[in-house]
Write a protein that holds these residues in place. Sequence first.
Motif, PDB file in Angstrom:
ATOM      1  N   GLU A  49       0.840  -1.214   0.000  1.00  0.00           N
ATOM      2  CA  GLU A  49       0.000   0.000   0.000  1.00  0.00           C
ATOM      3  C   GLU A  49       0.868   1.255   0.000  1.00  0.00           C
ATOM      4  OE1 GLU A  49      -3.676  -2.138   2.470  1.00  0.00           O
ATOM      5  OE2 GLU A  49      -2.174  -0.955   3.552  1.00  0.00           O
ATOM      6  N   THR A  85       3.665  -0.789   7.993  1.00  0.00           N
ATOM      7  CA  THR A  85       3.647  -2.037   8.768  1.00  0.00           C
ATOM      8  C   THR A  85       4.472  -3.117   8.069  1.00  0.00           C
ATOM      9  OG1 THR A  85       1.574  -2.740   7.750  1.00  0.00           O
ATOM     10  CG2 THR A  85       1.422  -1.516   9.817  1.00  0.00           C
ATOM     11  N   GLY A  86       4.963  -4.055   8.882  1.00  0.00           N
ATOM     12  CA  GLY A  86       6.015  -4.944   8.406  1.00  0.00           C
ATOM     13  C   GLY A  86       5.624  -6.362   8.077  1.00  0.00           C
ATOM     14  N   HIS A  99       4.645  -7.750   5.506  1.00  0.00           N
ATOM     15  CA  HIS A  99       5.012  -8.238   4.172  1.00  0.00           C
ATOM     16  C   HIS A  99       6.525  -8.259   3.975  1.00  0.00           C
ATOM     17  CE1 HIS A  99       0.806  -7.982   2.556  1.00  0.00           C
ATOM     18  NE2 HIS A  99       0.709  -7.297   3.682  1.00  0.00           N
ATOM     19  N   VAL A 142       9.678  -8.720  10.500  1.00  0.00           N
ATOM     20  CA  VAL A 142       8.424  -7.965  10.705  1.00  0.00           C
ATOM     21  C   VAL A 142       8.734  -6.711  11.520  1.00  0.00           C
ATOM     22  CG1 VAL A 142       6.028  -8.105  11.453  1.00  0.00           C
ATOM     23  CG2 VAL A 142       7.189 -10.135  10.648  1.00  0.00           C
ATOM     24  N   ASP A 161       7.912  -2.711  11.870  1.00  0.00           N
ATOM     25  CA  ASP A 161       7.095  -1.563  11.477  1.00  0.00           C
ATOM     26  C   ASP A 161       7.988  -0.321  11.518  1.00  0.00           C
ATOM     27  OD1 ASP A 161       5.074  -3.448  11.619  1.00  0.00           O
ATOM     28  OD2 ASP A 161       3.949  -2.447  13.214  1.00  0.00           O
ATOM     29  N   ARG A 186       8.479 -12.441  14.756  1.00  0.00           N
ATOM     30  CA  ARG A 186       7.590 -12.867  13.665  1.00  0.00           C
ATOM     31  C   ARG A 186       6.907 -14.160  14.105  1.00  0.00           C
ATOM     32  NH1 ARG A 186       6.208 -13.616   8.439  1.00  0.00           N
ATOM     33  NH2 ARG A 186       7.215 -11.818   7.549  1.00  0.00           N
ATOM     34  N   HIS A 187       5.631 -14.296  13.813  1.00  0.00           N
ATOM     35  CA  HIS A 187       4.913 -15.535  14.132  1.00  0.00           C
ATOM     36  C   HIS A 187       4.534 -16.216  12.822  1.00  0.00           C
ATOM     37  CE1 HIS A 187       4.953 -14.394  18.285  1.00  0.00           C
ATOM     38  NE2 HIS A 187       4.357 -13.260  18.008  1.00  0.00           N
ATOM     39  N   SER A 212      -4.809  -8.513  10.302  1.00  0.00           N
ATOM     40  CA  SER A 212      -3.747  -7.964  11.163  1.00  0.00           C
ATOM     41  C   SER A 212      -3.630  -6.448  10.996  1.00  0.00           C
ATOM     42  CB  SER A 212      -2.405  -8.642  10.889  1.00  0.00           C
ATOM     43  OG  SER A 212      -2.062  -8.544   9.527  1.00  0.00           O
ATOM     44  N   GLY A 213      -3.810  -5.963   9.762  1.00  0.00           N
ATOM     45  CA  GLY A 213      -3.710  -4.512   9.533  1.00  0.00           C
ATOM     46  C   GLY A 213      -4.853  -3.769  10.215  1.00  0.00           C
ATOM     47  N   ARG A 257       1.700  -2.501  17.460  1.00  0.00           N
ATOM     48  CA  ARG A 257       2.490  -3.581  16.855  1.00  0.00           C
ATOM     49  C   ARG A 257       2.448  -4.827  17.744  1.00  0.00           C
ATOM     50  NH1 ARG A 257       5.582  -7.249  16.402  1.00  0.00           N
ATOM     51  NH2 ARG A 257       6.966  -7.696  14.654  1.00  0.00           N
ATOM     52  N   SER A 305       0.727  -8.334  16.695  1.00  0.00           N
ATOM     53  CA  SER A 305       1.594  -9.517  16.660  1.00  0.00           C
ATOM     54  C   SER A 305       1.009 -10.658  17.505  1.00  0.00           C
ATOM     55  CB  SER A 305       2.976  -9.089  17.170  1.00  0.00           C
ATOM     56  OG  SER A 305       3.790 -10.195  17.340  1.00  0.00           O
ATOM     57  N   VAL A 348      -1.852 -12.183  15.691  1.00  0.00           N
ATOM     58  CA  VAL A 348      -1.399 -13.117  14.646  1.00  0.00           C
ATOM     59  C   VAL A 348      -0.999 -14.444  15.292  1.00  0.00           C
ATOM     60  CG1 VAL A 348       0.411 -13.570  12.928  1.00  0.00           C
ATOM     61  CG2 VAL A 348      -0.636 -11.288  13.068  1.00  0.00           C
TER      62      VAL A 348
END
Length: 292
Positions: free
Chosen positions: A143, A185-186, A188, A192, A194, A209-210, A218-219, A244, A248, A251
């Motif tokens: 985005e 945000t991280g 992608h 991970v 941000d 990261r999970h 998540s967003g 964040r 996390s 997720v």
Amino acid sequence: MAPPAVLSIAGSDSGGGAGIQADLKAFARCGVHGMTAIAALTAQNTVGVTGVHAVPPEFIVEQVKTINEDIQIAAVKIGMLGTAATVRAVRTALELLDPATPVVIDPVMVSESGSVLLDDEARQAIVEELLPLATVITPNLPEARVLAGGEGDTAAWARGGDPSRDVEDLARALHALGPEAVVITGGHREEVVDVYFDGVHFHSLTGERHPDGAAHGSGCTHSSALAAHLALGFPPLEAARHARAIASEAVKHGLRDLGRGAGPVDALNIAVRGLTARQPGATTPSNPPQRT
Ligand SMILES: Nc1ncnc2c1ncn2[C@@H]1O[C@H](COP(=O)(O)OP(=O)(O)O)[C@@H](O)[C@H]1O
Ligand SMILES: Cc1ncc(COP(=O)(O)OP(=O)(O)O)c(N)n1
């Protein structure tokens, strides 16, 4: 004393994973009262989006106006809008509010399942009408690339924008569009992280990261948690750190077996609460299940 009341102006995800449904869970997780002005309806599950209905623009304004006449809105989160007419209605609605109200904009464009949730004209309208009013914007990396890519660049949108631009360059370009702060945000990225930028300083918001969780929504969870923390009085950088961490965790606890596709996040750790409730004698109204 009543908790702060936070308004989500966003789309409904009938599958309960993202959109308004995720926003309300995130608000509950943060201890604020959630309110909604539904801007679009999606027929959606974990596999995809089969239909989208816009809400009449004047009814979007009416929802916000009615809330504002009675309840003090401590912060606003804006999510999926879909069309330029909706974006303009949201602009009109924001003009009804106290100008000091913090506004978090998650410029939702594509669902995790790959469905397009924002048309070209609407993307441009977001840039012109809404980003200058934002306290914080929270694009994910694709985005951010698309928003920073400029006008009418449909091909770039399809590829997720220009991959050669680094995150700091993108954050600078987005900050120039008018928001007070930008969080890219991280989810992608390999790590991970941000990236927060307030026009002067960059901050990397790190955490685990999970990889085995579920990330649909998540967003939405992140931007709602950020708005909630602004409503609770946290400065934007601290609010972004909390957001964040909450996204996390959501997720990590995600319901990856819920459907056939991308499972939804679980900001309230519902699965664990349910298991506790099924243990004999564990749940009575005076003995509620504990979050682990
Ligand atoms: N696998 C993951 N592990 C930990 N945190 C994650 C993971 N995926 C996303 N997040 C967090 O969730 C939030 C939303 O990120 P992202 O996935 O980039 O947004 P979107 O859902 O809009 O694509 C961010 O704070 C990000 O760091
Ligand atoms: C109605 C609706 N709103 C937003 C999204 C996208 O949710 P988001 O959390 O930004 O992204 P994913 O994690 O689902 O990629 C949606 N799908 N539906």
